[in-house]
Each structure stands twice: as structure tokens, then as C-alpha cells.
Write an enzyme that holds these catalytic residues in place. Structure first.
Site: not given
Length: 854
Positions: A179, A208, A343, A367, A565
Site C-alpha cells: 500500500e 499496522d 484489521k 481504507d 466489516d
């Protein structure tokens, strides 16, 4: 009264100065419909009349005639409204398909005793029984549908900015390689620059990966934000993520002011400098420098075993107002001795830390790649927040996930879930966009726009308890995340011991939670100065803090599935709350979809894996219907989603059946000379034409429709099948859940690689190659048998035409794999995968031959 001129598909036509209740246009009486729109600070009352008038190529279609009337009084108009869709045609077709499926099951039951080969007939019956059940789930979910439309212009006229609630923004990232930091920082910039009071925002970045690069990037981005935010608000910039704003197409024109052109160039240079700093930092290794802030924080830090790190990068104090909200960096404590819950664990740390430091009643989680594409997104959310009539209607506010720079025709099937939402919204709200772009009404409604969207799941769920929580682009009420239920006063009156057992040892967190659950309007002292709570926040970010509490069980984001989620969302619905899905124009958020087939496959596996795990938790939809407040039809909708992985078993068996029957000279379908053959053929033809009609109505190309259909089959038999196996192994204790990040592309693919299938050595494609090989073998077998047919006899009934058609269809669905067998390099399927699949196919063929000889 002045009326504007409307641009139609047929050209420019003036509006009549008066509109009677019924309009006689060329002798046709028409119905009237009403729509409400805004242009900046003016309210336009839109009176729309549709007429079937123009004939083109022998087909009639509908035009929309719009009349705009300026008015200043908007007090009687809603700030959000629900549009109910009429989908009678779709319902009728779906019921026809259901009737055919039922007829096929009845036929199989009554003709079972007449079969020479019981096994394929029994397997086909069980698979079709599953398909019928799954179709019932789909029809039930889509039966009633609606869409929520919001009007932020009306909101600003009714609600003062001082009444807006504070919002804590959570941005999560876990790996600066998968990412890229520049993508995350653009997301941060777009959120900091939204049209919302800066003093009511606090942005928390959860790292993280405990990366010094991410921390350094955030520090430098915050410096740039002090220039970027005033520039965006001064010139009302619509796209506030710099990497999407500074494109070759965005060069200022000669009509722009000289001041804007100069500031634009300056801002572009500043962003270029920021990009270079982050890029250079990513290329060189981090070194410990004792005199630097980075050296003190990150020296000798192991990303998997380190203490909590919390830094206030920027603080918006009441005595020093600025355009920059609070910006806070968080890297939660990690230890090899304690679980971290991926997450979900990071989100719970964000909830606790923000509860201690700012304690906003609303939370937005995004995100790292989902930048705010619409600067009014917070105002759209506030329309729902202030516009709901009943408390239980505001469980959470979900904006759809959509993608920028999507590959042409979506070859990997990434956008199947989001397609309907985005297309419908663009069609319905084009008129709002036209006010900004052209200063006059530009209406081009697509034919029967509501019926287009009515075929999809999202609006079906919206007509019940609401859409699923998608893990990003979602506004939550903190009290609901803290376990509150509609009308439940027990949580509002929790005593200190109950607060301790629920929220943990932190006095500050318990105080903040009690404040939120009680609904008190009084401010907690010094909550506007996050830096004064760093030590307290570090305490609640510890990896052992949750022990003996309700975090992850009843409070916060729930543990137990990789898709935290959906698991958290179903728990919220199970407590009686409803959710809202809305999508403004421009789209609220845009992110990057996987641009390679291996990345897309990995993402599909993770989704199906996590959804299937939910069925084995206490939040199983059927259990929540019995023990909780989840509506039965809402539970059916959740089952439709959660059983993706289970769906792989009957679909894989059904894909094997044609090859098995051709090789063994048996059949699982009625013979072509039997009347019953029309049943499966009718299902096949009607279903595919129905889906094609739906997609064409949405403006989707035939190529994209085909890609989505084939990838639906391929993903089911590859990624979803491995998800099923993975969950089964986990249940019997032979494996553990592994959270796999999806690679985020820093820039879209270009050149020869764009949209082309590439392969790695992932075992997930082995079932797909196996299915392809056995069906190719079966087709060769059928061709050889055709050469030996005695055409003087009744050969057509004995040839197995239905099985051959099915085998051809399966082969076409795996056409990309067929191409991969003959390609080299990264575009070819690895030899190790081919020989493993080939060995399985050879074994299968041998079993079939033994069966045919017995």
C-alpha cells in the site's frame, strides 16, 4: 417567472411558460413527476414530465422535459428522501426462472427411476436443488428496492455549522510496500480538505506496519496540507486528492484568473516536491539517527513486536484556529505472544484511542486507497444524520466503493458488486452535476433508470434493514459501536463496574464511553487537546488491554471472521438498527481495484473466506433472526452473501458433470428429442438474456457483460473453492486464518500489460485448469463418437447434445485459461500448475473409463 432552456437528446427545445396539470404535446396526455435539485445557493424546483414521443428506427423511447423554477423557501423540502423503485418486469422474469427451476426438480424426481445412470442424475438434482435455493435467496433480497437521495444545499440552510457533530476519521494501512505511502497520503489530504468545519474533525492514521516511511510521509503531508487545504477551499476545487487533480487534463485555461494560474503552478510544484520526498524515502533504507525524531521513535523497532507509538502531528486548538484538523499517527502495540486480530484489532485500537483523545460521536473509517472524491461527502452524511425520523434508522451510513482508472471492460470482474450503484447514481444525479459544470439544466435520463438498478442486491437490502457494512467509506455512531441498541436505556445507565468490565481499566476511556452512551451534550474537559492524552492513549493501545473486556465480542469491531466489516454490520442489524446506502455525484469515494489477475484472485478468496466464517459464529444470520432483531428477509440477504464459498461446491460439480457424462456415455440432462429438454434450455436462455438485458440497460458493453459472467464462474470454482477448503480446515484445527493484503497500484497499468491475464504459481487456479482440461477431453471424445455415428438411425437422441452444449459453455467460460495454456512467460500458466491439473484430469478420465466399462 423565468424558465431555463433544456438540452435534450433531440437538441435544444424551449420550455413552455406554463405547465398545466396535464400537457398535450402533439396530442398525447402525459403524467407529471417531481424532482428537487440545487444550484449553489439557489433552490430549483424541478417539474418533470415524460413523454413517449419520438420514434427512432421504429422504437419508441422516453424523453424528459424539465422546467426549473427559482425559489428561496426550502424549509418544507426534505434534506434526504427515499426513492422506491418499480421493478415489475424483473420480478416477472425472476419468477419465470424460479418456476422453471422448480419444474426441473419435479421432473428429476419423477424420472429418477427410469435412469440407467443414477449417479450423474442424483448429483445434478442436488446441484439444481442448491441453485433453486440460491435463486430464492436472490429473488427475496431484490424483491423490494429503494434508494436514498441527499440534498446538502438544503441542509446548510437549515442546520448551522455549530450544530454539526464532531467526526473522528480512521485511515488504516498495514504495509508501505503493498500500500504505497503516496496513495495513503493522497487519501489523507482529500479527507483533511473536505467541506466541513476543521475544528470538528480529527484524522487518525493507523499504521499496522509500524513503518518509519509512513510516519515520515504523514509529517511531510501535514506540512503540505497547510497550503493545499486553503487553496482547495479558496477556489472550490472539486477533486482534492492531488494525484487525481494534477493531471495533464487539469491545466488551467486562459479563462482562469491570473492569481489562480500562479497559485495552481505553485501548488503543483509543492506537490511534486512532496512526491519526490516520499519516493526518495521509500528507496533508501531507514537509519537510526539519535538526534532525529525518527531515530528515537523507530530505532530497533520490530514491526511484529514493538510498543505502542502515538504522535500528534498537528493539533487544532480552540485558541489557535486553523484550516487543518487534528492529525494523529498510531501504531498499536504488538507482541508475538498475543493475537492482534488483523484489521478488526486495529479498528478497535482506533476506537479506544480516539475515545480517549477526542471522543467524537461519529466515526468515519476509510481504507488507505479510498480518497474522498466528493468534498461534500460529510454534508451528504449529515443529511441522513439530521434527516432520519426514527433513532433506529441511523445504524450506519454507507457510501459505495467505486474505482478510478478501472480496466476497460473489467476483465477480472472486480466491479460486479459496485457496478449497479455507481451507474444508477451517475444516471439519476447527472442533473446535480450539470449545475456545477454548465450553469444550466442538462438532463439525459436513461430509459427506465429505476428499473435498471432494481435488479441488484444493494437496493433490495436498503428496502429492509439496510445495506451491508463494506469495511470502508462508512460513518458510524460511536454509541452503536460501543454496543448500544435502539431504545435501550441500560447502556446509558451503566455503573462504573459495568463500564470496567465492558471497556477496560482506563478511567479516561470509561468516562468518555459513559458520556457517549448517556447522550450528554456536555463536553468532556480538554478533549480538544489530544496531545494532553498521549500517555492515556498509549495505555489503551496495548495488546493486552482487551483481556477481560467486551472488545471484539460485544463492543467495537467484532472478531471471528476475516471480513470484520460484514460481521460487525450484521451484529448492528441484529440489535435492531437499520443502515443507509447513498451515493452522491460525484461519487463520494474512489479507490484502486486490483489490476492483475493474481491480486484479484487473492481478494476474492479473502472476501469469500471471511463471509463464510460468519456462518460459524454466534452472529449467524439465522441465529440473529431467532435470538436477535434481524429481519428474516434481511437474514436471507446475508445468507446470499455469506454462502459464496459454499456455492463453489455445486458449481464445481455441475461443471464436471458434462465431461463425466460425455466420457461415460451417460446423461444428466433430458435428451434433445424429449419435451423436458425445453426446461433446462429455457433456464439457460432466459437467464442469460435476462442478465444481458439488465447490464445493457445499465450501459454496460457486451464485452464487459461477458467478462463479468465468465469471471463469476471462474472465481467461484477457483478462489471461492479454496475459501471453502480453508474454512473447513480451520474448523477442524488444521489451519489458521491468514489476512492477505491486496496490492495497491501506485499508478494504473499501461502498455501491453493492461487488462491482460498474468499468472503466478498460486494453487488456486488448479481447479479451473482441471475443469478446462476434462471438458476439452470430453469434447474431443464427443467429436470422435460423432464420426462413428450411423446417421440412418435415431442418432440425435443418443448423442448427448445437452451435455455437449454445457461442455462448450464451460470451455468458453474458461477461455482465458485456454489461452494461458499456450502462452509463455507471465502471460502463460506455469508448467507446474499445468502438470498438476493434467495429472488430476488424467486420473478423472481413467475413473470415467472404468465406470463406463463396468
Amino acid at each position: 417567472m423565468a424558465y431555463n432552456k433544456i438540452r435534450f437528446l433531440t437538441g435544444d427545445l424551449p420550455l413552455l411558460p406554463k405547465f398545466p396539470n396535464r400537457i398535450n404535446h402533439n396530442g398525447n396526455l402525459q403524467k407529471q413527476q417531481y424532482f428537487m435539485l440545487f444550484h449553489e445557493h439557489q433552490l430549483h424546483h424541478i417539474l418533470a414530465t415524460r413523454t413517449i414521443h419520438r420514434l427512432q428506427k421504429g422504437h419508441s423511447f422516453k424523453l424528459w422535459y424539465i422546467m426549473a423554477k427559482d425559489t428561496q423557501d426550502s424549509t418544507f423540502l426534505p434534506i434526504q428522501e427515499t426513492i422506491v423503485h418499480n421493478n415489475k418486469t424483473a420480478r416477472a422474469i425472476e419468477l419465470v426462472i424460479l418456476a422453471l427451476l422448480t419444474s426441473l426438480l419435479v421432473y428429476r424426481v419423477f424420472s429418477f427411476k427410469n435412469q440407467d445412470h443414477y449417479l450423474p442424475w442424483l448429483v445434478a438434482f442436488l446441484c439444481e436443488l442448491w441453485f433453486t435455493f440460491y435463486w430464492i435467496l436472490s429473488v427475496s433480497t431484490k424483491w423490494n428496492q429503494n434508494t436514498t437521495i441527499t440534498y446538502p444545499e438544503r441542509l446548510l440552510k437549515r442546520v448551522n455549522e455549530t450544530e454539526f457533530p464532531s467526526v473522528d476519521i480512521f485511515v488504516t494501512t498495514a504495509d508501505p510496500i503493498l500500500e504505497p505511502s503516496i496513495i495513503t497520503m493522497n487519501t489523507v489530504l482529500s479527507l483533511l480538505a473536505v467541506d466541513y468545519p476543521a475544528g470538528k474533525l480529527a484524522l487518525y492514521l493507523s499504521d499496522d506496519g509500524c513503518s518509519p516511511l509512513t510516519y515520515y510521509s504523514l509529517v511531510e503531508t501535514t506540512k503540505f496540507a497547510k497550503l493545499w487545504i486553503p487553496f482547495c477551499k479558496k477556489y472550490n476545487v472539486q477533486v482534492r486528492a492531488p494525484f487525481r487533480y494534477f493531471t495533464p487534463e487539469s491545466i488551467p485555461s486562459g479563462d482562469d484568473s491570473l492569481d489562480f494560474q500562479q497559485e495552481w503552478k505553485k501548488m503543483k510544484n509543492e506537490y511534486g516536491d512532496l512526491y519526490k520526498k516520499i519516493d526518495l524515502a521509500a528507496q533508501r533504507p531507514f537509519t537510526c539517527e539519535p538526534n532525529s525524531d525518527f531515530g528515537i521513535i523507530f530505532c530497533d523497532v520490530n514491526r511484529s513486536d514493538h510498543p505502542a507509538i502515538i504522535k500528534v502531528i498537528s493539533e487544532n486548538k480552540e485558541d489557535t484556529p486553523s484550516d487543518l484538523p487534528h492529525v494523529i499517527y498510531i501504531s498499536r502495540e504488538k507482541s508475538l505472544k498475543h493475537p492482534h486480530y488483523f484489521k478488526a484489532g486495529a479498528m478497535n485500537v482506533l476506537a479506544r484511542v480516539s475515545g480517549v483523545m477526542t471522543n467524537a460521536p461519529l466515526m468515519l473509517n476509510v481504507d488507505c486507497d479510498m480518497y474522498a472524491n466528493n468534498p461534500l461527502v460529510f454534508l451528504h452524511a449529515m443529511c441522513i444524520y439530521f434527516g432520519i425520523k426514527n433513532e433506529e434508522d441511523g445504524g450506519f451510513i454507507q457510501f459505495p466503493q467505486a474505482f478510478y482508472d478501472a480496466l476497460k471492460d473489467d476483465p477480472f470482474g472486480n466491479q460486479l458488486v459496485n457496478l449497479a450503484v455507481s451507474i444508477f447514481t451517475q444516471s439519476f444525479c447527472l442533473l446535480q452535476q450539470s449545475f456545477i459544470c454548465a450553469k444550466f439544466l442538462l438532463i439525459r435520463f436513461l430509459k427506465d433508470v429505476y428499473k435498471m438498478f432494481a435488479s441488484y442486491i444493494a437496493n433490495g437490502l436498503s428496502s429492509m434493514q439496510g445495506t451491508l457494512y463494506a469495511g470502508s467509506n462508512c460513518f458510524h455512531q460511536r454509541k452503536i459501536i460501543y454496543g448500544s441498541s435502539p431504545g435501550d436505556i441500560s447502556t446509558a445507565k451503566m455503573v462504573n463496574e459495568d463500564l470496567r468490565n465492558t471497556f477496560g481499566e482506563s478511567i479516561e476511556l470509561r468516562e468518555a464511553a459513559a458520556h457517549i452512551l448517556s447522550g450528554s451534550d456536555a463536553k468532556i474537559e480538554k478533549r480538544n487537546n489530544p496531545s494532553s492524552f498521549i500517555e492515556k492513549a498509549i495505555h489503551v493501545a496495548g495488546c493486552t488491554y482487551e483481556y477481560g473486556t467486551s472488545w471484539g465480542k460485544k463492543v467495537g469491531w467484532l472478531y471471528g471472521a476475516a471480513t470484520e466489516d460484514v460481521l460487525t454490520g450484521i451484529n448492528i442489524h441484529g440489535r435492531g438498527w437499520k443502515s443507509v446506502l447513498t451515493s452522491p455525484v460525484p461519487l463520494a469515494f474512489l479507490g484502486c481495484a486490483p489490476t492483475t489477475y493474481p491480486s484479484s484472485l487473492k481478494q476474492q478468496k479473502r472476501w469469500a473466506n471471511g463471509l463464510f466464517e460468519i456462518l460459524f459464529t454466534s452472529n449467524n444470520p439465522l441465529l440473529l433472526t431467532i435470538k436477535g432483531k434481524l429481519w428474516f428477509r434481511q437474514a436471507l440477504g446475508y445468507l446470499w452473501v455469506c454462502m459464496w464459498a459454499l456455492r463453489s461446491i455445486p458449481e464445481s460439480c455441475y461443471a464436471v458433470l458434462p465431461a463425466y457424462c460425455i466420457i461415460t456415455n451417460s446423461n444428466f440432462l433430458p435428451k434433445i428429442n424429449e419435451p423436458a429438454f425445453l426446461i433446462p434450455m429455457g433456464i439457460f436462455v432466459i437467464y442469460n438474456l435476462y442478465v444481458f438485458w439488465e447490464f445493457k440497460s445499465l450501459g454496460v458493453s457486451a464485452r464487459m457483460w461477458w467478462n463479468l459472467q465468465t469471471m463469476g464462474r471462474v472465481n467461484t470454482i477457483t478462489a471461492w473453492l479454496f475459501s471453502f477448503i480453508s474454512v473447513m480446515l480451520k474448523l477442524i484445527g488444521l489451519s489458521q486464518t491468514v489476512f492477505e493484503l491486496t496490492q495497491k497500484e501506485q499508478s494504473p497499468n499501461n502498455g501491453d500489460d493492461e487488462g491482460r491475464f498474468t499468472y503466478d504459481k498460486s494453487p488456486m487456479i488448479i481447479p479451473g485448469v482441471f475443469i478446462l482440461l476434462i471438458n476439452l477431453t470430453a469434447l474431443v471424445n464427443a467429436m470422435l463418437r460423432l464420426l462413428k455415428v450411423d446417421f440412418s438411425e435415431n442418432w440425435i437422441g443418443e448423442l448427448g447434445v445437452g451435455e455437449i452444449i454445457c461442455s462448450v459453455w464451460v470451455t468458453l467460460c474458461f477461455g482465458e485459461f485456454l489461452k494461458g495454456l499456450f502462452r509463455n512467460g507471465k502471460y502463460g500458466i506455469p508448467f507446474s500448475t499445468i502438470w498438476k491439473s493434467g495429472a488430476l484430469a488424467l486420473f478423472f478420465v481413467q475413473i470415467c473409463r472404468i465406470k463406463s466399462q463396468s
